[in-house]
Design a protein around this motif. Structure first.
Motif, PDB file in Angstrom:
ATOM      1  N   LEU A 154       0.803  -1.290  -0.150  1.00 23.24           N
ATOM      2  CA  LEU A 154      -0.102   0.057  -0.134  1.00 23.24           C
ATOM      3  C   LEU A 154       1.376   1.500  -0.013  1.00 23.24           C
ATOM      4  CD1 LEU A 154      -2.724  -1.028   2.386  1.00 23.24           C
ATOM      5  CD2 LEU A 154      -3.370  -0.400   0.075  1.00 23.24           C
ATOM      6  N   GLU A 155       1.745   1.216   0.736  1.00 22.95           N
ATOM      7  CA  GLU A 155       2.842   2.801   0.812  1.00 22.95           C
ATOM      8  C   GLU A 155       3.359   2.572  -0.872  1.00 22.95           C
ATOM      9  OE1 GLU A 155       3.503   4.673   3.036  1.00 22.95           O
ATOM     10  OE2 GLU A 155       1.898   3.684   3.947  1.00 22.95           O
ATOM     11  N   LEU A 156       3.868   1.677  -0.971  1.00 28.76           N
ATOM     12  CA  LEU A 156       4.705   1.733  -2.504  1.00 28.76           C
ATOM     13  C   LEU A 156       3.092   2.248  -3.179  1.00 28.76           C
ATOM     14  CD1 LEU A 156       6.741   0.675  -4.035  1.00 28.76           C
ATOM     15  CD2 LEU A 156       6.398  -1.240  -5.110  1.00 28.76           C
ATOM     16  N   ARG A 157       2.549   1.646  -3.468  1.00 27.23           N
ATOM     17  CA  ARG A 157       1.471   2.137  -4.621  1.00 27.23           C
ATOM     18  C   ARG A 157       1.383   3.849  -3.777  1.00 27.23           C
ATOM     19  NH1 ARG A 157      -3.847   3.303  -4.413  1.00 27.23           N
ATOM     20  NH2 ARG A 157      -4.940   2.325  -6.076  1.00 27.23           N
ATOM     21  N   ARG A 158       0.777   4.352  -2.712  1.00 27.12           N
ATOM     22  CA  ARG A 158       1.139   5.575  -2.407  1.00 27.12           C
ATOM     23  C   ARG A 158       2.297   6.389  -2.589  1.00 27.12           C
ATOM     24  NH1 ARG A 158       3.133   8.591   0.703  1.00 27.12           N
ATOM     25  NH2 ARG A 158       4.298   6.983   1.889  1.00 27.12           N
ATOM     26  N   ALA A 159       3.050   5.812  -2.866  1.00 26.76           N
ATOM     27  CA  ALA A 159       4.166   6.493  -3.026  1.00 26.76           C
ATOM     28  C   ALA A 159       4.443   7.071  -4.550  1.00 26.76           C
ATOM     29  CB  ALA A 159       5.375   5.815  -2.677  1.00 26.76           C
ATOM     30  N   TYR A 160       4.686   6.239  -5.212  1.00 22.93           N
ATOM     31  CA  TYR A 160       4.253   5.683  -6.570  1.00 22.93           C
ATOM     32  C   TYR A 160       2.908   6.874  -7.466  1.00 22.93           C
ATOM     33  CZ  TYR A 160       3.172   3.766 -11.640  1.00 22.93           C
ATOM     34  OH  TYR A 160       2.906   4.673 -12.737  1.00 22.93           O
ATOM     35  N   ARG A 161       2.198   6.760  -6.333  1.00 23.94           N
ATOM     36  CA  ARG A 161       1.123   7.870  -7.127  1.00 23.94           C
ATOM     37  C   ARG A 161       1.306   9.201  -7.018  1.00 23.94           C
ATOM     38  NH1 ARG A 161      -3.835   6.078  -9.180  1.00 23.94           N
ATOM     39  NH2 ARG A 161      -4.988   7.779  -9.000  1.00 23.94           N
ATOM     40  N   ALA A 162       2.044   9.901  -5.155  1.00 15.87           N
ATOM     41  CA  ALA A 162       2.516  10.681  -5.128  1.00 15.87           C
ATOM     42  C   ALA A 162       4.619  11.111  -6.246  1.00 15.87           C
ATOM     43  CB  ALA A 162       3.355  10.648  -3.769  1.00 15.87           C
ATOM     44  N   LEU A 163       4.351  10.488  -6.591  1.00 12.91           N
ATOM     45  CA  LEU A 163       6.008  10.465  -7.403  1.00 12.91           C
ATOM     46  C   LEU A 163       5.026  10.816  -8.493  1.00 12.91           C
ATOM     47  CD1 LEU A 163       8.952  10.928  -8.007  1.00 12.91           C
ATOM     48  CD2 LEU A 163       8.976   8.288  -8.445  1.00 12.91           C
ATOM     49  N   THR A 164       4.685  10.050  -9.344  1.00 11.89           N
ATOM     50  CA  THR A 164       3.903  10.311 -10.363  1.00 11.89           C
ATOM     51  C   THR A 164       3.092  11.771 -10.926  1.00 11.89           C
ATOM     52  OG1 THR A 164       3.052   8.081 -10.872  1.00 11.89           O
ATOM     53  CG2 THR A 164       1.358   9.395 -12.022  1.00 11.89           C
ATOM     54  N   ALA A 165       2.217  12.480  -9.413  1.00 10.41           N
ATOM     55  CA  ALA A 165       1.877  13.551  -9.524  1.00 10.41           C
ATOM     56  C   ALA A 165       2.743  14.894  -9.463  1.00 10.41           C
ATOM     57  CB  ALA A 165       0.642  13.604  -7.973  1.00 10.41           C
ATOM     58  N   THR A 166       3.728  14.080  -8.318  1.00 12.49           N
ATOM     59  CA  THR A 166       4.665  15.223  -8.621  1.00 12.49           C
ATOM     60  C   THR A 166       6.103  15.609  -9.974  1.00 12.49           C
ATOM     61  OG1 THR A 166       5.039  15.215  -6.273  1.00 12.49           O
ATOM     62  CG2 THR A 166       7.696  15.684  -7.231  1.00 12.49           C
ATOM     63  N   THR A 167       5.683  14.307 -10.339  1.00  9.14           N
ATOM     64  CA  THR A 167       6.605  14.636 -12.074  1.00  9.14           C
ATOM     65  C   THR A 167       5.225  15.085 -13.132  1.00  9.14           C
ATOM     66  OG1 THR A 167       7.798  12.194 -11.335  1.00  9.14           O
ATOM     67  CG2 THR A 167       7.177  13.125 -14.287  1.00  9.14           C
ATOM     68  N   ARG A 168       4.218  15.222 -12.709  1.00  7.03           N
ATOM     69  CA  ARG A 168       3.184  15.964 -13.640  1.00  7.03           C
ATOM     70  C   ARG A 168       3.335  17.036 -13.111  1.00  7.03           C
ATOM     71  NH1 ARG A 168      -0.260  12.764 -12.515  1.00  7.03           N
ATOM     72  NH2 ARG A 168      -1.839  14.124 -11.158  1.00  7.03           N
ATOM     73  N   ASP A 169       3.262  17.398 -12.154  1.00  8.72           N
ATOM     74  CA  ASP A 169       3.312  19.018 -11.990  1.00  8.72           C
ATOM     75  C   ASP A 169       5.001  19.835 -11.543  1.00  8.72           C
ATOM     76  OD1 ASP A 169       1.087  18.435 -10.533  1.00  8.72           O
ATOM     77  OD2 ASP A 169       1.934  18.536  -8.703  1.00  8.72           O
ATOM     78  N   LEU A 170       6.053  19.102 -12.078  1.00  9.42           N
ATOM     79  CA  LEU A 170       7.456  19.272 -12.917  1.00  9.42           C
ATOM     80  C   LEU A 170       6.501  19.916 -13.694  1.00  9.42           C
ATOM     81  CD1 LEU A 170       9.548  17.526 -10.305  1.00  9.42           C
ATOM     82  CD2 LEU A 170       9.684  19.811 -10.179  1.00  9.42           C
ATOM     83  N   ALA A 171       6.474  18.953 -14.858  1.00  9.50           N
ATOM     84  CA  ALA A 171       6.586  18.483 -16.190  1.00  9.50           C
ATOM     85  C   ALA A 171       5.594  19.857 -16.622  1.00  9.50           C
ATOM     86  CB  ALA A 171       6.081  17.403 -16.687  1.00  9.50           C
TER      87      ALA A 171
END
Length: 402
Positions: A154-171
């Motif tokens: 669950l934590e890996l899934r949460r971290a992956y979604r957070a990283l995806t959102a951060t990457t999208r925001d950075l882009a």
């Protein structure tokens, strides 16, 4: 905090659970739990304010039920592990619809809590059967271990979604920055063009006026014309500086840049006689990775400031040193000039900001150091001011090594 006092919707929000899920990693955990405990059913549950979300299951299709109907809603509020050989005989579960037959015919039931890294109870990993039963000590221990693996997934899934959102925001931020830089450069170019033409006319007429016999006859008029010409020259310099500032941040033409060679070019390009009386102490400068043209602008601005803010009562001393710092070089350019008060050193990098009192020195446009910071930052480096020689200033620049 006890599980019944948590804002459970806020607790589960980072895990983005809305309805039932069927996560492969969590399904594997449920399958192991079913196999190890020797029962046909296993479920990973997350329990929100009003619902139980089955995010992975073996033996049944994941679904959502009301929290008040969920057997695991009791388990998350129980400090010790729960194991019930026959749910019909346990007062906590005897009237539960999953036991009475309205929603199911659960007899044997065991569960381990899913605890987040903060210690909050997210839900459960439960196993159950329609026949009575019990776990061995080894099975009980394995169920607890698998609950920990479910939390890790669950934590890996949460971290992956957070990283995806951060990457999208950075882009998005990068795209917006590129658009903004493009617009800024275009705007500055247009303003520069619009100002240059009338400014050239003003300078031309002032030069004609300076050569007019009437000016020779009036010393006051001559002084006024000279001052106007000087002001026009400063305005033209400011327009050029603004245009240079606006263009920083675009695509860098990165390569190997010999800072020592670049500094010699900057010194050679100074007006004749500028450094005739100065004492130059130039150490060996390294090659760095960067855009040669833009880094030249940095050195030119720093040297120009050292000359501009030299003290009239002493000989200018300019000392340049470099030292390695991991995969970077730290370049220090120190002078013995007027210096910058410590409280105003960061302010000196602000656009159009003068940190010396008006009238104390013929200052520049207030754009040079701001341009230096934009260039150095675009290279992934830093620039700051520190104490210099005998009250002067040290400009400290870090740049990537070549």
């Amino acid at each position: 905090m006890p599980a019944d006092q948590l804002d459970r919707d806020a607790l589960l929000a980072p895990y983005d659970v809305d309805g039932a899920l069927d996560e492969p990693d969590l399904r594997s955990v449920a399958a192991l739990a079913s196999h190890v405990c020797g029962v046909p059913y296993a479920v990973v549950n997350l329990i929100s304010e009003h619902f139980q979300h089955q995010v992975a299951a073996v033996g049944i299709t994941p679904a959502v039920c009301a929290r008040e109907d969920a057997m695991c809603a009791v388990t998350i509020e129980t400090p010790e592990p729960v194991e019930v050989p026959d749910a019909r005989a346990d007062p906590r579960f005897a009237a539960n619809p999953f036991v009475t037959g309205r929603l199911g015919l659960v007899r044997f039931y065991a569960a381990s809590q899913l605890r987040s890294p903060s210690g909050a109870v997210l839900g459960t990993l439960c196993v159950f059967d329609e026949a009575t039963g019990e776990l061995t000590d080894a099975q009980r221990h394995a169920l607890d271990l698998l609950a920990g693996q479910a939390v890790a997934a669950l934590e890996l899934r949460r971290a992956y979604r957070a990283l995806t959102a951060t990457t999208r925001d950075l882009a998005d931020a990068r795209d917006e920055l590129e658009r903004s830089n493009s617009q800024l450069a275009a705007f500055a170019g247009q303003v520069s063009h619009d100002l240059r033409n009338p400014l050239a006319g003003v300078v031309g007429f002032l030069e004609l006026l300076a050569d007019h016999p009437a000016v020779d006859a009036g010393p006051a008029a001559g002084r006024h014309v000279s001052r106007a010409l000087a002001a026009a020259g400063r305005m033209r310099e400011m327009v050029d500086d603004l245009l240079a500032y606006a263009r920083v941040g675009g695509t860098l033409r990165v390569g190997r840049v010999d800072l020592g060679e670049l500094l010699r070019e900057v010194l050679d390009d100074l007006p004749p006689g500028t450094l005739d009386a100065a004492q130059l102490d130039l150490g060996v400068l390294p090659p760095v990775r960067g855009d040669r043209t833009q880094l030249r602008a940095v050195l030119a601005n720093v040297v120009a400031n050292a000359v501009r803010y030299a003290r009239p009562d002493r000989r200018l001393v300019l000392r340049v040193r470099a030292r390695p710092a991991g995969d970077r070089w730290v370049v220090e350019i120190a002078d013995n000039g007027r210096g910058v008060p410590p409280a105003r050193r960061e302010e000196a990098f602000a656009l159009l900001r003068q940190v010396h009192e008006p009238g104390t020195v013929d200052g520049g446009s207030g754009i040079g150091l701001a341009t230096c910071r934009r260039i150095v930052t675009a290279h992934g480096g830093t620039i700051a001011l520190d104490d210099g020689l005998d009250g002067g200033t040290t400009v400290r620049i870090t740049l990537p090594s070549a």
